[in-house]
Every structure is written in structure tokens, then in C-alpha cells.
Design a protein around this motif. Structure first.
Motif, mmCIF file in Angstrom:
data_model
loop_
_atom_site.group_PDB
_atom_site.id
_atom_site.type_symbol
_atom_site.label_atom_id
_atom_site.label_comp_id
_atom_site.label_asym_id
_atom_site.label_seq_id
_atom_site.Cartn_x
_atom_site.Cartn_y
_atom_site.Cartn_z
ATOM 1 N N UNK A 17 0.817 -1.217 0.000
ATOM 2 C CA UNK A 17 0.000 0.000 0.000
ATOM 3 C C UNK A 17 0.853 1.272 0.000
ATOM 4 N N UNK A 18 1.764 1.365 -0.971
ATOM 5 C CA UNK A 18 2.694 2.519 -1.003
ATOM 6 C C UNK A 18 2.433 3.388 -2.227
ATOM 7 N N UNK A 19 1.333 4.129 -2.292
ATOM 8 C CA UNK A 19 0.251 4.250 -1.324
ATOM 9 C C UNK A 19 -0.966 3.448 -1.775
ATOM 10 N N UNK A 20 -2.011 3.489 -0.948
ATOM 11 C CA UNK A 20 -3.283 2.849 -1.313
ATOM 12 C C UNK A 20 -3.858 3.551 -2.546
ATOM 13 N N UNK A 21 -4.428 2.763 -3.460
ATOM 14 C CA UNK A 21 -5.015 3.328 -4.690
ATOM 15 C C UNK A 21 -6.515 3.016 -4.726
ATOM 16 N N UNK A 22 -7.195 3.560 -5.731
ATOM 17 C CA UNK A 22 -8.627 3.246 -5.883
ATOM 18 C C UNK A 22 -8.816 1.772 -6.240
ATOM 19 N N UNK A 135 -1.447 0.310 -10.543
ATOM 20 C CA UNK A 135 -0.604 -0.187 -9.456
ATOM 21 C C UNK A 135 -0.037 1.023 -8.730
ATOM 22 N N UNK A 136 0.336 0.836 -7.476
ATOM 23 C CA UNK A 136 0.935 1.944 -6.722
ATOM 24 C C UNK A 136 2.184 2.435 -7.449
ATOM 25 N N UNK A 137 2.968 1.488 -8.006
ATOM 26 C CA UNK A 137 4.227 1.859 -8.672
ATOM 27 C C UNK A 137 3.952 2.775 -9.870
ATOM 28 N N UNK A 138 2.938 2.429 -10.672
ATOM 29 C CA UNK A 138 2.638 3.258 -11.851
ATOM 30 C C UNK A 138 2.083 4.621 -11.451
ATOM 31 N N UNK A 139 1.244 4.629 -10.403
ATOM 32 C CA UNK A 139 0.670 5.903 -9.961
ATOM 33 C C UNK A 139 1.806 6.839 -9.491
ATOM 34 N N UNK A 140 2.792 6.265 -8.785
ATOM 35 C CA UNK A 140 3.928 7.083 -8.319
ATOM 36 C C UNK A 140 4.704 7.624 -9.509
ATOM 37 N N UNK A 148 -1.624 13.539 -14.326
ATOM 38 C CA UNK A 148 -2.802 13.677 -13.472
ATOM 39 C C UNK A 148 -3.120 12.329 -12.810
ATOM 40 N N UNK A 149 -3.096 12.302 -11.485
ATOM 41 C CA UNK A 149 -3.331 11.034 -10.772
ATOM 42 C C UNK A 149 -4.704 11.005 -10.091
ATOM 43 N N UNK A 150 -5.505 12.045 -10.355
ATOM 44 C CA UNK A 150 -6.757 12.178 -9.601
ATOM 45 C C UNK A 150 -7.749 11.045 -9.873
ATOM 46 N N UNK A 151 -7.588 10.349 -10.988
ATOM 47 C CA UNK A 151 -8.503 9.235 -11.281
ATOM 48 C C UNK A 151 -8.053 7.926 -10.625
ATOM 49 N N UNK A 152 -6.864 7.933 -10.043
ATOM 50 C CA UNK A 152 -6.294 6.670 -9.561
ATOM 51 C C UNK A 152 -6.263 6.535 -8.034
ATOM 52 N N UNK A 153 -6.277 7.681 -7.349
ATOM 53 C CA UNK A 153 -6.194 7.656 -5.874
ATOM 54 C C UNK A 153 -7.193 8.659 -5.293
ATOM 55 N N UNK A 154 -7.636 8.453 -4.041
ATOM 56 C CA UNK A 154 -8.532 9.438 -3.421
ATOM 57 C C UNK A 154 -7.815 10.791 -3.284
ATOM 58 N N UNK A 155 -8.598 11.897 -3.174
ATOM 59 C CA UNK A 155 -7.993 13.241 -3.143
ATOM 60 C C UNK A 155 -6.891 13.409 -2.081
ATOM 61 N N UNK A 156 -7.114 12.872 -0.880
ATOM 62 C CA UNK A 156 -6.114 13.056 0.193
ATOM 63 C C UNK A 156 -4.798 12.360 -0.160
ATOM 64 N N UNK A 157 -4.890 11.227 -0.858
ATOM 65 C CA UNK A 157 -3.679 10.480 -1.226
ATOM 66 C C UNK A 157 -2.969 11.221 -2.364
ATOM 67 N N UNK A 158 -3.762 11.757 -3.294
ATOM 68 C CA UNK A 158 -3.169 12.515 -4.411
ATOM 69 C C UNK A 158 -2.371 13.689 -3.854
#
Ligand code: PNS
Length: 169
Positions: A17-22, A135-140, A148-158
Motif C-alpha cells: 500500500x505505497x500508497x493505497x489506490x482506488x 498499481x501503486x508503482x505506476x501511480x507514483x 494527473x493522478x486524480x482518477x487513480x487515488x482518493x484526493x487526500x492520497x493525491x
């Protein structure tokens, strides 16, 4: 017909969970529909160089899973997953399956865990179609490269990701 047993059914959802994603949250939401309580637990893994510390990841998961409050507990662990599952009273380990590429390692882990403790079952939930590539790796990586990562993680995580990428450490 057998009498229904009223024991509460607990599952463990372990991971980095580095970090948690949607994608994780989708699996978690569906797991809470099957089990009475799901313990999401972050592995303390000294072999990995995470972007967020274990404590930060626990906090981010708490933030992201607030709408599921009551059904979800957040924890951290080291050592064997099956031992942690027993400690939290779980009857199952939940894992998400994205694509064929996940299958081999997940299959190995599930079989090893069953050898270690035949009473703890691994339950695989297929990821929802929009999350197959996530994946967390791709989102990072997308975040580091200014995407833009807003579609992949909740706002606080983004927000936490953008801050960490802008100012590592
Ligand atoms: O999110 P991840 O990195 O895919 O999660 C992997 C995890 C934490 C589930 C896996 O590495 C794990 O269970 N590690 C604990 C060590 C263990 O129990 N090993 C033996 C069974 S495979």
C-alpha cells in the motif's frame, strides 16, 4: 439445513500500500460485502524502499477508508502473513487479482500460506475493469512525471503524493 453460525467473519487484506489506490479500495469495498470486518495491514518490509513510511501509509489508509468505517480496521505487521491473520482472528486473506501477470506470484503465495496454515484461506477478488492496469508503482511514476493522478487515488492520497514527490524524504 445447518443452523447459521453467528461468529463474526474477519478477513486480512495485507499489502505494501505505497500508497493505497482506488484499485485497493475497490477490492476492500467488495471484501467488506463478504466479511463482517476487514483488517487492512501494511507489511513492514526492510527490503523495500517505500515512498511513505509504514506509519504514513497506515494514516493514509485510515483517511482513504473513512467512508467504510466500522467494517475496516487498519494495522501494520512484520513476519508471516498467516501469523498476523491468526493474531487478528482472520479466517481468510484477501488479495486482488488484476491480470494474468499477477496470477503466478499470487498462486505461489496462496499455496505457501496454505502449507503454513491450512485453516487460513486465500480469497481472490478480480479487480474491476477500469483498474486492471493500476498499481501503486505506476501511480507514483505518473505523479513524478507530472501526470494527473486524480482518477487513480482518493484526493487526500493525491495531495500527499504530490507533496512527497515535490519534496522527497
Ligand atoms: O502489496 P504487495 O507488495 O503485493 O503485498 C505482498 C505481501 C505483503 C502480501 C507479501 O509480500 C507477504 O505476505 N509478505 C509477508 C511474508 C510472508 O508471509 N511470506 C510467506 C508467504 S508468501
Amino acid at each position: 439445513m445447518k443452523e447459521p453460525v453467528s461468529r463474526s467473519r474477519v478477513a486480512l487484506y495485507p499489502g505494501s500500500f505505497d500508497p493505497i489506490t482506488l484499485g485497493h479500495i475497490d477490492i476492500l469495498e467488495r471484501a467488506t460485502g463478504i466479511f463482517d470486518r476487514v483488517v487492512v495491514s501494511v507489511l513492514r518490509n526492510p527490503e523495500k524502499q517505500p515512498l511513505f513510511s509504514v506509519e504514513e501509509r497506515v494514516e493514509l489508509i485510515r483517511e482513504a477508508t473513512r467512508p467504510l468505517d466500522g467494517d475496516v480496521e487498519v494495522d501494520a505487521f512484520d513476519g508471516l502473513t498467516v501469523e498476523h491473520a491468526k493474531q487478528v482472528g482472520a479466517i481468510a486473506i484477501v488479495r486482488g487479482l488484476r491480470a494474468v501477470s499477477d496470477f503466478e506470484s499470487e498462486f505461489q503465495m496462496a499455496l505457501m500460506n496454505r502449507r503454513l496454515d491450512p485453516d487460513i484461506h486465500t480469497v481472490f477478488l478480480m479487480t474491476s475493469a477500469p483498474n486492471v492496469f493500476m498499481s501503486s508503482a505506476l501511480v507514483k511514476e505518473v505523479c513524478r512525471l507530472g501526470g494527473d493522478i486524480s482518477e487513480f487515488v482518493p484526493p487526500a492520497i493525491a495531495e500527499a503524493l504530490r507533496r512527497r514527490v515535490a519534496r522527497p524524504g
